[in-house]
Scaffold this active site. Sequence first.
Site, PDB file in Angstrom:
ATOM      1  CE  LYS A 205      -3.531   2.305   2.802  1.00  0.00           C
ATOM      2  NZ  LYS A 205      -4.498   2.445   3.688  1.00  0.00           N
ATOM      3  CD  GLU A 211       8.969  -6.247   7.059  1.00  0.00           C
ATOM      4  OE1 GLU A 211       8.760  -4.904   6.718  1.00  0.00           O
ATOM      5  OE2 GLU A 211       8.911  -6.242   8.456  1.00  0.00           O
ATOM      6  N   GLY A 265      -4.896  -1.690   4.901  1.00  0.00           N
ATOM      7  CA  GLY A 265      -4.115  -2.940   4.488  1.00  0.00           C
ATOM      8  C   GLY A 265      -4.690  -4.381   4.585  1.00  0.00           C
ATOM      9  NE  ARG A 266      -6.568  -3.688  10.662  1.00  0.00           N
ATOM     10  CZ  ARG A 266      -6.065  -2.367  10.754  1.00  0.00           C
ATOM     11  NH1 ARG A 266      -4.957  -2.219  10.101  1.00  0.00           N
ATOM     12  NH2 ARG A 266      -6.405  -1.488  11.657  1.00  0.00           N
ATOM     13  CD  GLU A 351      -1.859  -4.274  11.227  1.00  0.00           C
ATOM     14  OE1 GLU A 351      -2.642  -4.087  10.178  1.00  0.00           O
ATOM     15  OE2 GLU A 351      -0.904  -4.585  11.413  1.00  0.00           O
ATOM     16  CG  HIS A 382      -4.515 -35.665  16.545  1.00  0.00           C
ATOM     17  ND1 HIS A 382      -4.530 -36.893  17.084  1.00  0.00           N
ATOM     18  CD2 HIS A 382      -5.449 -35.531  15.671  1.00  0.00           C
ATOM     19  CE1 HIS A 382      -5.671 -37.549  16.669  1.00  0.00           C
ATOM     20  NE2 HIS A 382      -6.141 -36.681  15.855  1.00  0.00           N
ATOM     21  CE  LYS A 510       5.470  -0.841   9.901  1.00  0.00           C
ATOM     22  NZ  LYS A 510       4.447  -0.149   9.093  1.00  0.00           N
TER      23      LYS A 510
HETATM   24  O1  LIG Z   1       1.121  -2.769   2.308  1.00  0.00           O
HETATM   25  P1  LIG Z   1       2.134  -2.080   3.131  1.00  0.00           P
HETATM   26  O2  LIG Z   1       1.938  -0.560   2.983  1.00  0.00           O
HETATM   27  O3  LIG Z   1       3.496  -2.605   2.445  1.00  0.00           O
HETATM   28  O4  LIG Z   1       1.849  -2.580   4.632  1.00  0.00           O
HETATM   29  C1  LIG Z   1       1.981  -3.842   5.132  1.00  0.00           C
HETATM   30  C2  LIG Z   1       1.351  -4.170   6.263  1.00  0.00           C
HETATM   31  O5  LIG Z   1       2.163  -3.286   7.143  1.00  0.00           O
HETATM   32  C3  LIG Z   1       1.131  -2.625   8.211  1.00  0.00           C
HETATM   33  O6  LIG Z   1       1.198  -1.211   7.955  1.00  0.00           O
HETATM   34  C4  LIG Z   1       1.648  -3.144   9.806  1.00  0.00           C
HETATM   35  O7  LIG Z   1       2.877  -2.770   9.899  1.00  0.00           O
HETATM   36  C5  LIG Z   1       0.115  -3.475   7.959  1.00  0.00           C
HETATM   37  O8  LIG Z   1      -1.242  -2.685   8.330  1.00  0.00           O
HETATM   38  C6  LIG Z   1       0.124  -3.572   6.560  1.00  0.00           C
HETATM   39  O9  LIG Z   1      -0.921  -4.399   6.031  1.00  0.00           O
END
Ligand SMILES: O=P(O)(O)OC[C@H]1O[C@](O)(CO)[C@@H](O)[C@@H]1O
Length: 546
Positions: A205, A211, A265-266, A351, A382, A510
């Site tokens: 987003k 990452e 995002g979620r 979240e 199990h 972060k």
């Molecule tokens: O889509 P982006 O901006 O890379 O964010 C990834 C995820 O990181 C977050 O902001 C949490 O760190 C989530 O809310 C989001 O889904």
Amino acid sequence: MTAARDAVFDRLAEHRRATEGVTLRELFAKDPARFETFSVAQDDLLYDFSKTHVTAETLSLLVKLATACGLESRREEMFSGAKINTTEDRAVLHTALRAPEGSKILVDGVDVMPEVLAERAKAAAFAEDVRSGELRGATGKTFTDIVNIGIGGSDLGPAMAAIALSPYAQKGLTGHFVSNVDGAHIADTLKDLDPASTLVLVASKTFTTLETMANARAARAWLVEALGEKAVAAHFAAISTNAEAVSAFGMDTDRMFQFWDWVGGRYSLWSVIGLSFEILIGAENFQKFLDGGHEIDRHFREEPIARNIPALMGLIGVWHRNICGWPSHAVLPYDQRLARFPAYLQQLDMESNGKSVTRDGQPVSTRTGPVVWGEPGTNGQHAFYQLLHQGSDVVPADILMAAVPHENVGDQHAMLLANALAQGEAFMRGRTTEEAAEILRKAGKSDAEIAALAPHKTFPGSRPTATIAYRTLDPRTLGRLIALYEHKVFTQGVIWGINSFDQWGVELGKELASRLIPVIKGEAGTNDLDGSTKGLVEHLARLRGG
Ligand SMILES: O=P(O)(O)OC[C@H]1O[C@](O)(CO)[C@@H](O)[C@@H]1O
């Protein structure tokens, strides 16, 4: 509003005190029609909450709670594009992403639907071109592997949905989902892939997430090494709200699919974030997935609270969390392809509702979101069900099951369903010490053995579960399931008076990680660190030979 809510909370607490000793067994014995009274259907999908302690009085109080908190008006605010995510000054309109053609939804006076529909059509055309081989890699090879690079909402949704709907995936196309900054993830994913037939979707987003950007750089380098710089345009596409960051990263904005800041995002699987999964299952199935979500939007918007499945899921969750005091909630899909659904729901729920201040920044006066967790049955049976049956904490659970499997493997589906139903029954009934003793007696055990063993073979029971049963896990049903949980989370956020749509709690870690990267690389000193972190950095440095 808080005073009105707290007054209903007090009444619920009083009601709980008066009924706490009544077991689920007793409730069923007293009212054999509990199942009919305490279950609601949306077409083939049934939500059965008769195996919770909810009675007519509980239900009536929970409906009052929803009214006291203004659930219906807040719901309308969300659907109509009001900026209910106040800390980010944003509307919350994932529902627009699945709204049908002809809908009109305004944000700042502008109808968002033309852009939504245009982007939906662009993604559908792209997905179909990849599937048909119309769109190929730089050397002319058709794409066989789709690598989605993203994290959180830009990963969990498509990764979960790709597994859930794998029976609908086109043969010869494989989806891969890379999220972790741990280089093992991208390395393991790329090592067996042919760059010439691999399409990489960088989904973020913000397009700034550490990452995702690191993994995207690694994938780019892998591709360039094999096919040269010129191949990048044919093998990469970006999915983001941030065109500037996409071009700053060196990616072509012509190959960019966009969504908007009013999609959390979620909540973004319904947007072009779902592109990897749309390529796998095709545009027609993706549309069915959207339609399923929209069906639940209509249900949530139109049904009275007492017959409104997501509102009930939310309210019963509040009853468990705040009135009964149970801190976690398990999701137990008896549907192997929902293996990643609990993980997906962890982000959606935790979240969204893992907050300690109200919308206006005051400390909350109630407990908020529970710990959400789970694994598919029967595997969980199990592993951790021992605790669910006999542990000292009560863990309310949702049990999910499909009537019709995609494949008939002997009589295994009957076995699966029998296990799902048996667990719900066992959680509800339990087994008294007398019953356990009787079983031992019949097995020929002595009195001494019975006395020693019966307590261990006793199940307290009266452990609440709700069951969600549907015909089959198809695109429409997956859409319905996700939307049910989204609106459940919304309902609970309204009751708790929190903003379910921001996520400031992820920021501190972060920031500290960015500060620590140069320290770990030996480019900055450890003096500013606390004793433990400093000790750990130094220990790691020694192990790394630094
Ligand atoms: O889509 P982006 O901006 O890379 O964010 C990834 C995820 O990181 C977050 O902001 C949490 O760190 C989530 O809310 C989001 O889904």
